[in-house]
Write a protein that holds these residues in place. Structure first.
Motif, PDB file in Angstrom:
ATOM      1  N   GLN A   1      21.939  -9.805  -1.280  1.00 46.07           N
ATOM      2  CA  GLN A   1      21.734  -8.587  -2.030  1.00 46.07           C
ATOM      3  C   GLN A   1      20.385  -7.966  -1.680  1.00 46.07           C
ATOM      4  N   ARG A   2      20.336  -6.654  -1.784  1.00 49.94           N
ATOM      5  CA  ARG A   2      19.065  -5.982  -1.554  1.00 49.94           C
ATOM      6  C   ARG A   2      18.088  -6.354  -2.661  1.00 49.94           C
ATOM      7  N   PRO A   3      16.812  -6.442  -2.312  1.00 51.33           N
ATOM      8  CA  PRO A   3      15.816  -6.730  -3.349  1.00 51.33           C
ATOM      9  C   PRO A   3      15.851  -5.657  -4.428  1.00 51.33           C
ATOM     10  N   ARG A   4      15.693  -6.086  -5.656  1.00 57.47           N
ATOM     11  CA  ARG A   4      15.682  -5.138  -6.762  1.00 57.47           C
ATOM     12  C   ARG A   4      14.458  -4.228  -6.656  1.00 57.47           C
ATOM     13  N   LYS A   5      14.687  -2.962  -6.935  1.00 59.52           N
ATOM     14  CA  LYS A   5      13.586  -2.001  -6.907  1.00 59.52           C
ATOM     15  C   LYS A   5      13.284  -1.554  -8.331  1.00 59.52           C
ATOM     16  N   ARG A   6      12.019  -1.462  -8.629  1.00 60.40           N
ATOM     17  CA  ARG A   6      11.625  -0.913  -9.919  1.00 60.40           C
ATOM     18  C   ARG A   6      11.611   0.606  -9.831  1.00 60.40           C
ATOM     19  N   ASP A   7      11.832   1.236 -10.965  1.00 63.08           N
ATOM     20  CA  ASP A   7      11.657   2.689 -11.003  1.00 63.08           C
ATOM     21  C   ASP A   7      10.209   2.999 -10.642  1.00 63.08           C
ATOM     22  N   MET A   8       9.995   4.033  -9.846  1.00 65.50           N
ATOM     23  CA  MET A   8       8.630   4.368  -9.438  1.00 65.50           C
ATOM     24  C   MET A   8       7.928   5.093 -10.587  1.00 65.50           C
ATOM     25  N   ASP A   9       6.963   4.424 -11.177  1.00 68.00           N
ATOM     26  CA  ASP A   9       6.203   4.963 -12.301  1.00 68.00           C
ATOM     27  C   ASP A   9       5.083   5.847 -11.761  1.00 68.00           C
ATOM     28  N   ILE A  10       4.988   7.065 -12.253  1.00 65.78           N
ATOM     29  CA  ILE A  10       3.952   7.970 -11.764  1.00 65.78           C
ATOM     30  C   ILE A  10       2.562   7.450 -12.099  1.00 65.78           C
ATOM     31  N   ALA A  11       2.462   6.647 -13.154  1.00 66.26           N
ATOM     32  CA  ALA A  11       1.166   6.052 -13.489  1.00 66.26           C
ATOM     33  C   ALA A  11       0.739   5.057 -12.412  1.00 66.26           C
ATOM     34  N   ALA A  12       1.710   4.341 -11.839  1.00 67.15           N
ATOM     35  CA  ALA A  12       1.400   3.401 -10.753  1.00 67.15           C
ATOM     36  C   ALA A  12       0.942   4.164  -9.511  1.00 67.15           C
ATOM     37  N   ILE A  13       1.577   5.319  -9.242  1.00 67.71           N
ATOM     38  CA  ILE A  13       1.158   6.153  -8.111  1.00 67.71           C
ATOM     39  C   ILE A  13      -0.262   6.656  -8.329  1.00 67.71           C
ATOM     40  N   ASP A  14      -0.560   7.052  -9.560  1.00 70.53           N
ATOM     41  CA  ASP A  14      -1.902   7.545  -9.870  1.00 70.53           C
ATOM     42  C   ASP A  14      -2.946   6.462  -9.627  1.00 70.53           C
ATOM     43  N   GLN A  15      -2.649   5.227 -10.055  1.00 66.50           N
ATOM     44  CA  GLN A  15      -3.602   4.141  -9.846  1.00 66.50           C
ATOM     45  C   GLN A  15      -3.733   3.808  -8.365  1.00 66.50           C
ATOM     46  N   LEU A  16      -2.615   3.859  -7.664  1.00 66.15           N
ATOM     47  CA  LEU A  16      -2.644   3.606  -6.225  1.00 66.15           C
ATOM     48  C   LEU A  16      -3.501   4.651  -5.523  1.00 66.15           C
ATOM     49  N   ALA A  17      -3.365   5.901  -5.947  1.00 67.07           N
ATOM     50  CA  ALA A  17      -4.157   6.980  -5.355  1.00 67.07           C
ATOM     51  C   ALA A  17      -5.642   6.788  -5.647  1.00 67.07           C
ATOM     52  N   ARG A  18      -5.959   6.379  -6.871  1.00 68.71           N
ATOM     53  CA  ARG A  18      -7.369   6.130  -7.225  1.00 68.71           C
ATOM     54  C   ARG A  18      -7.930   4.960  -6.411  1.00 68.71           C
ATOM     55  N   ASN A  19      -7.111   3.943  -6.213  1.00 76.53           N
ATOM     56  CA  ASN A  19      -7.548   2.810  -5.390  1.00 76.53           C
ATOM     57  C   ASN A  19      -7.800   3.257  -3.954  1.00 76.53           C
ATOM     58  N   ALA A  20      -6.904   4.093  -3.451  1.00 76.18           N
ATOM     59  CA  ALA A  20      -7.063   4.602  -2.081  1.00 76.18           C
ATOM     60  C   ALA A  20      -8.343   5.415  -1.947  1.00 76.18           C
ATOM     61  N   GLU A  21      -8.696   6.131  -2.994  1.00 80.55           N
ATOM     62  CA  GLU A  21      -9.931   6.922  -2.958  1.00 80.55           C
ATOM     63  C   GLU A  21     -11.150   6.007  -2.886  1.00 80.55           C
ATOM     64  N   VAL A  22     -11.087   4.862  -3.551  1.00 81.43           N
ATOM     65  CA  VAL A  22     -12.189   3.897  -3.467  1.00 81.43           C
ATOM     66  C   VAL A  22     -12.280   3.325  -2.057  1.00 81.43           C
ATOM     67  N   VAL A  23     -11.113   3.074  -1.457  1.00 82.90           N
ATOM     68  CA  VAL A  23     -11.088   2.456  -0.129  1.00 82.90           C
ATOM     69  C   VAL A  23     -11.547   3.421   0.959  1.00 82.90           C
ATOM     70  N   PHE A  24     -11.000   4.655   0.998  1.00 80.52           N
ATOM     71  CA  PHE A  24     -11.423   5.559   2.086  1.00 80.52           C
ATOM     72  C   PHE A  24     -11.562   7.011   1.661  1.00 80.52           C
ATOM     73  N   GLY A  25     -11.926   7.219   0.413  1.00 82.34           N
ATOM     74  CA  GLY A  25     -12.337   8.548  -0.021  1.00 82.34           C
ATOM     75  C   GLY A  25     -11.200   9.447  -0.483  1.00 82.34           C
ATOM     76  N   TYR A  26     -11.557  10.714  -0.679  1.00 84.80           N
ATOM     77  CA  TYR A  26     -10.613  11.694  -1.195  1.00 84.80           C
ATOM     78  C   TYR A  26      -9.381  11.818  -0.290  1.00 84.80           C
ATOM     79  N   SER A  27      -9.560  11.558   0.989  1.00 83.52           N
ATOM     80  CA  SER A  27      -8.445  11.558   1.934  1.00 83.52           C
ATOM     81  C   SER A  27      -7.354  10.599   1.479  1.00 83.52           C
ATOM     82  N   GLY A  28      -7.758   9.406   1.030  1.00 79.68           N
ATOM     83  CA  GLY A  28      -6.784   8.416   0.565  1.00 79.68           C
ATOM     84  C   GLY A  28      -6.086   8.858  -0.700  1.00 79.68           C
ATOM     85  N   TYR A  29      -6.831   9.453  -1.607  1.00 82.89           N
ATOM     86  CA  TYR A  29      -6.269   9.916  -2.880  1.00 82.89           C
ATOM     87  C   TYR A  29      -5.167  10.938  -2.631  1.00 82.89           C
ATOM     88  N   VAL A  30      -5.448  11.907  -1.796  1.00 85.66           N
ATOM     89  CA  VAL A  30      -4.477  12.975  -1.537  1.00 85.66           C
ATOM     90  C   VAL A  30      -3.297  12.444  -0.720  1.00 85.66           C
TER      91      VAL A  30
END
Length: 428
Positions: A173-202
């Motif tokens: 069976q295919r691995p179960r996927k969670r619904d993509m939470d926009i809050a998780a995307i927001d945190q991922l974007a903030r993490n990316a901004e810490v890693v390599f700046g506004y470029s990562g966030y956008v």
């Protein structure tokens, strides 16, 4: 030697009989090329064998001894040279051939690959590559190679496409996927901004709101991105003049125009060199973006003068930056604080873990984008699949078209999803 029929001969040598038949080919000097088989104890049996061979040749199903002795490795090389695939497909097939097929079948002829040999290889590759998708890809390539050997080198292909014999094995069976939470995307974007700046966030928000593939994001250049595109389009294809003119009337910066990104290329590594290649399956397409993302892209491009829309830490292309090692793990799994000290070039605060993406592929953001559009229940199926870079089969693909109304509906839905998140009381 006894001539029993035209182009079929029998002769006795010692205690056995040999039959010779014309192969249908000629030597360079114009003489007919004959083939033979010995070991018969009955002359009539040998004669009938020769007649059968001649009948196969007339029907186009005959295989010469020379062709039947073709090494599998030689046939694989000939087959691969004669194929014409997109860059990523060519690269994938080449890796499968060099890593799995040629080493396994070294020294074997094509004629030796019967159904038993085929099954043996399938079991071998399933043990070697437990991931169902990886083993399936290898078997797909082998299947094409063997199918194309018919009828020149083998009479029938040993590839089994019906239900396999033997004990039943339930498909993984295919691995179960969670619904993509926009809050998780927001945190991922903030993490990316810490890693390599506004470029990562956008970049994270761009992937979530467009469904672009990673290679397409890494290879996105400023001339194909809002607010520059389509006015900045290089217009390199004379056959696309009509599209160029329509793009200017439909997309861009202005009250009556839609902000958009043009997917025209992606980046891939080839022998240690970064290459700009067409998008997967030549899925050139235009992606409208919601207003909040358009403003982010405008601000981002005004903040740097690099060719790449999303430059890495050093300002270069993310395609050559070791993204899966130096960027994604910290963005998704989190990382400890990095204090300023000798040998530490980029001090940064602690990065929180994003459970929905920790230990998983960045590609899941693309999957989540499609799920968001599907959830809205208002978008054309054709518009969604076109946005993802997929081709639809049948009449629907022939008669459908992505209209301005469809694109505006997508922009509106994505903008509303963003605004709803911004208004949430528990937003970070």
């Amino acid at each position: 030697m006894t001539r029993r029929a035209r182009d079929v001969y029998t002769e006795w040598r010692g205690g056995t009989c040999r039959v010779k038949w014309w192969s249908g080919d000629y030597h360079d000097d114009g003489r007919k090329r004959f083939e033979s088989k010995g070991g018969f104890t009955d002359e009539d049996e040998a004669y009938d064998f020769g007649l059968d061979k001649m009948s196969e040749i007339r029907q186009g199903t005959g295989i010469s001894n020379r062709d039947g002795a073709t090494l599998m490795t030689d046939w694989i090389d000939d087959w691969f040279k004669a194929t014409d695939h997109a860059y990523t497909t060519h690269k994938s097939y080449k890796a499968i051939i060099n890593r799995h097929l040629k080493p396994y079948f070294k020294g074997k002829t094509v004629a030796e690959i019967d159904v038993i040999a085929y099954r043996a290889f399938r079991m071998h590759i399933q043990r070697k590559l437990p991931a169902t998708g990886s083993a399936k890809n290898v078997m797909t390539v082998l299947g094409m190679i063997l199918d194309d050997a018919v009828p020149r080198l083998i009479k029938v292909s040993p590839v089994e496409r019906k239900r396999q014999r033997g004990r039943y094995v339930k498909k993984t069976q295919r691995p179960r996927k969670r619904d993509m939470d926009i809050a998780a995307i927001d945190q991922l974007a903030r993490n990316a901004e810490v890693v390599f700046g506004y470029s990562g966030y956008v970049m994270i928000w761009t992937m979530a709101m467009t469904g672009m593939r990673p290679g397409e994001l890494f290879g996105l250049r400023r001339e194909y991105c809002y607010p520059n595109w389509p006015a900045s389009d290089p217009r390199t294809d004379p056959d696309e003049e009509e599209r160029y003119e329509e793009d200017v009337l439909r997309y861009g910066k202005g009250d009556d125009l839609m902000p958009a990104i043009r997917v025209q290329q992606q980046v891939q590594q080839e022998k240690g060199t970064l290459a700009l290649v067409p998008p997967k399956y030549y899925s050139y397409r235009t992606l409208v973006v919601p207003q909040f993302l358009a403003e982010m892209l405008d601000k981002l491009l005004a903040s740097h003068d690099k060719d790449w829309v999303f430059p890495g830490m050093s300002g270069g292309c993310l395609g050559s930056a070791g993204f899966s090692v130096d960027y994604w793990p910290a963005m998704s799994k989190g990382a400890d604080e990095r204090k300023r000290a000798p040998g530490i070039r980029n001090p940064r605060p602690a990065i929180p873990k994003v459970p929905d993406f920790a230990g998983k592929r960045m590609y899941l953001i693309r999957h989540g984008h499609k799920a968001w559009l599907d959830e809205d229940f208002e978008h054309s199926r054709f518009a969604i699949e076109s946005r993802m870079g997929h081709e639809m089969p049948g009449v629907e693909a022939v008669y459908s078209n992505v209209t301005v109304a469809m694109e505006r509906a997508i922009m509106k839905a994505l903008q509303e999803r963003w605004e709803k998140f911004q208004e949430a009381p528990n937003k970070p």
